[in-house]
Design a protein around this motif. Structure first.
Motif, short mmCIF file in Angstrom:
data_model
loop_
_atom_site.label_atom_id
_atom_site.label_comp_id
_atom_site.label_asym_id
_atom_site.label_seq_id
_atom_site.Cartn_x
_atom_site.Cartn_y
_atom_site.Cartn_z
N SER A 1 0.75 -1.32 0.04
CA SER A 1 -0.08 -0.10 0.22
C SER A 1 0.89 1.36 -0.15
CB SER A 1 -1.14 0.19 1.25
OG SER A 1 -1.71 1.05 1.17
N PRO A 2 1.70 1.24 0.73
CA PRO A 2 2.69 2.80 0.77
C PRO A 2 3.32 2.90 -0.49
CG PRO A 2 3.03 1.49 2.81
CD PRO A 2 2.44 0.57 1.86
N ALA A 3 3.39 1.66 -1.29
CA ALA A 3 4.48 1.75 -2.57
C ALA A 3 3.62 2.01 -3.79
CB ALA A 3 5.14 0.53 -2.76
N TRP A 4 2.30 1.91 -3.84
CA TRP A 4 1.55 2.49 -4.90
C TRP A 4 1.06 3.92 -4.77
CZ3 TRP A 4 -2.90 -1.91 -4.03
CH2 TRP A 4 -3.83 -1.43 -2.97
N SER A 5 0.60 4.25 -5.83
CA SER A 5 0.05 5.66 -6.17
C SER A 5 -0.90 5.84 -6.97
CB SER A 5 1.31 6.53 -6.32
OG SER A 5 0.84 7.79 -6.38
N GLY A 6 -2.09 6.39 -6.84
CA GLY A 6 -3.09 6.62 -7.66
C GLY A 6 -2.89 7.97 -8.31
N VAL A 7 -3.93 8.32 -9.30
CA VAL A 7 -4.29 9.33 -9.86
C VAL A 7 -5.39 10.18 -9.32
CG1 VAL A 7 -3.10 8.47 -12.12
CG2 VAL A 7 -5.63 8.31 -11.56
N THR A 8 -5.46 11.59 -9.82
CA THR A 8 -6.71 12.33 -9.37
C THR A 8 -7.96 12.11 -10.21
OG1 THR A 8 -6.08 14.02 -10.90
CG2 THR A 8 -4.99 14.11 -8.71
N ALA A 9 -9.00 12.34 -9.72
CA ALA A 9 -10.30 12.41 -10.22
C ALA A 9 -10.31 12.98 -11.70
CB ALA A 9 -11.26 12.77 -9.20
N ASP A 10 -9.59 14.20 -11.76
CA ASP A 10 -9.34 14.67 -12.97
C ASP A 10 -8.85 13.83 -14.25
OD1 ASP A 10 -10.90 17.15 -12.11
OD2 ASP A 10 -9.25 18.29 -11.80
N GLU A 11 -7.63 13.26 -13.69
CA GLU A 11 -6.71 12.55 -14.71
C GLU A 11 -7.77 11.14 -15.02
OE1 GLU A 11 -2.26 12.55 -13.44
OE2 GLU A 11 -3.61 12.56 -11.74
N VAL A 12 -8.63 10.72 -14.30
CA VAL A 12 -9.68 9.63 -14.37
C VAL A 12 -10.51 10.26 -15.37
CG1 VAL A 12 -11.39 8.07 -13.80
CG2 VAL A 12 -9.29 8.46 -12.14
N ALA A 13 -10.99 11.49 -15.26
CA ALA A 13 -11.88 12.07 -16.12
C ALA A 13 -11.32 12.19 -17.52
CB ALA A 13 -12.33 13.47 -15.68
N TRP B 1 -11.34 1.97 -9.99
CA TRP B 1 -10.57 1.66 -8.84
C TRP B 1 -8.82 1.53 -8.99
CZ3 TRP B 1 -7.34 -2.75 -8.15
CH2 TRP B 1 -6.97 -2.91 -6.88
N PHE B 2 -8.67 0.69 -10.00
CA PHE B 2 -7.45 0.55 -10.61
C PHE B 2 -6.43 1.97 -10.80
CE2 PHE B 2 -4.06 0.65 -13.80
CZ PHE B 2 -3.27 -0.34 -13.61
N LEU B 3 -7.21 2.95 -11.48
CA LEU B 3 -6.61 4.10 -11.53
C LEU B 3 -6.25 5.15 -10.46
CD1 LEU B 3 -8.37 5.33 -14.86
CD2 LEU B 3 -6.25 4.47 -14.79
N ARG B 4 -7.39 4.92 -9.40
CA ARG B 4 -7.34 5.58 -8.36
C ARG B 4 -6.62 5.04 -7.23
NH1 ARG B 4 -10.84 9.63 -6.98
NH2 ARG B 4 -9.24 10.42 -5.86
N ARG B 5 -5.91 3.74 -7.29
CA ARG B 5 -5.02 3.21 -6.57
C ARG B 5 -3.95 2.96 -7.08
NH1 ARG B 5 -6.31 3.41 -1.32
NH2 ARG B 5 -7.45 1.51 -0.47
N LEU B 6 -3.60 2.68 -8.31
CA LEU B 6 -2.37 2.07 -8.87
C LEU B 6 -2.08 2.93 -10.17
CD1 LEU B 6 -3.75 -0.80 -7.89
CD2 LEU B 6 -1.48 -1.29 -7.97
N GLY B 7 -2.78 3.83 -10.47
CA GLY B 7 -2.75 4.68 -11.90
C GLY B 7 -1.36 5.21 -12.16
#
Length: 250
Positions: free
Chosen positions: A22-34, A50-56
């Protein structure tokens, strides 16, 4: 709804498989998902959101050798004209390897289990080959291969065949009787199994009938693997062929 509530089974599976992930992964913002959703021209599957917000942004230890799933690379590929916008196929993994690329695309016309089929190919004008029924299965299958099976001292690869056309329908009951669990939802074309002393995966392209699955299994020693495979053969009508051992047996 909190992010961990979107895919609780996947969150638990990955946390157990890769401690400290969990500390090693990083997600993207809602704007990037959009931005990605705009390229798709339709709502994104729940699992992909989920994937984009968690590991994107960074998949940490789960990252692939040459496939980059970050929205930055996806948007860049469309901006550079490497991929054309299309309502059916959406680029989700850009192959940055030096050889002939094999990008990963969603087939958004084939949704299943809050996800969609993954197909692969060099570009949209080529014939795309179905690889996994869902992105969820692709991620779980690859994670267990890398962080489970390949870390066992002994591994085996082979083929399971069912004349009636459904390997998983025969395989699941006997593996469950041996203490294996299926940590994520998967269909007839892919199996992801975790046992008390072994891990196993199996798959075949969803473009064909699931009469044959290529399997990989890892355990402490060959005796354990042989016992599990022996139970599969004795308790089911599945035909089994071993293609190799890693390391090779003496």
């Amino acid at each position: 709804m909190q992010l961990h509530e979107l895919e609780p089974e996947m969150e638990e599976f990955l946390a157990r498989l890769v401690p400290g992930l969990s500390p090693a992964w990083s997600g993207v913002t809602a704007d990037e998902v959009a931005q990605v959703e705009d390229l798709a021209g339709r709502p994104l599957p729940r699992f992909y959101r989920w994937f984009l917000r968690r590991l994107g942004r960074d998949m940490g230890p789960l990252r692939y050798r040459s496939l980059d799933f970050s929205p930055a690379q996806i948007v860049a590929a469309y901006s550079e004209g490497l991929v054309e916008r299309g309502r059916r196929y959406l680029l989700i993994g850009r192959d940055l390897g030096p050889a002939t690329p094999s990008h990963a695309f969603y087939d958004l016309d084939q949704p299943v289990r809050d996800d969609a089929m993954v197909v692969s190919g060099e570009a949209l004008d080529d014939e795309l080959e179905p690889s996994f029924e869902t992105f969820r299965e692709m991620l779980a299958w690859g994670a267990l291969l890398t962080h489970g099976i390949q870390r066992h001292p002994q591994r085996c690869v082979g083929v399971l065949k069912d004349r009636d056309g459904d390997v998983r329908a025969r395989l699941d009951p006997v593996l469950h009787s041996l203490g294996f669990a299926c940590p994520i939802a998967a269909g007839r074309w892919c199996g992801v199994y975790r046992g008390p002393h072994a891990d196993m995966i199996s798959k075949v392209s969803p473009a064909v009938e699931p009469r044959l699955h290529v399997f990989r299994i890892g355990a402490t020693d060959s005796t354990t693997i042989r016992r599990i495979l022996g139970e599969i053969v004795s308790e089911t009508s599945l035909e089994l062929k071993i293609d190799g051992w890693q390391p090779e047996l003496a």
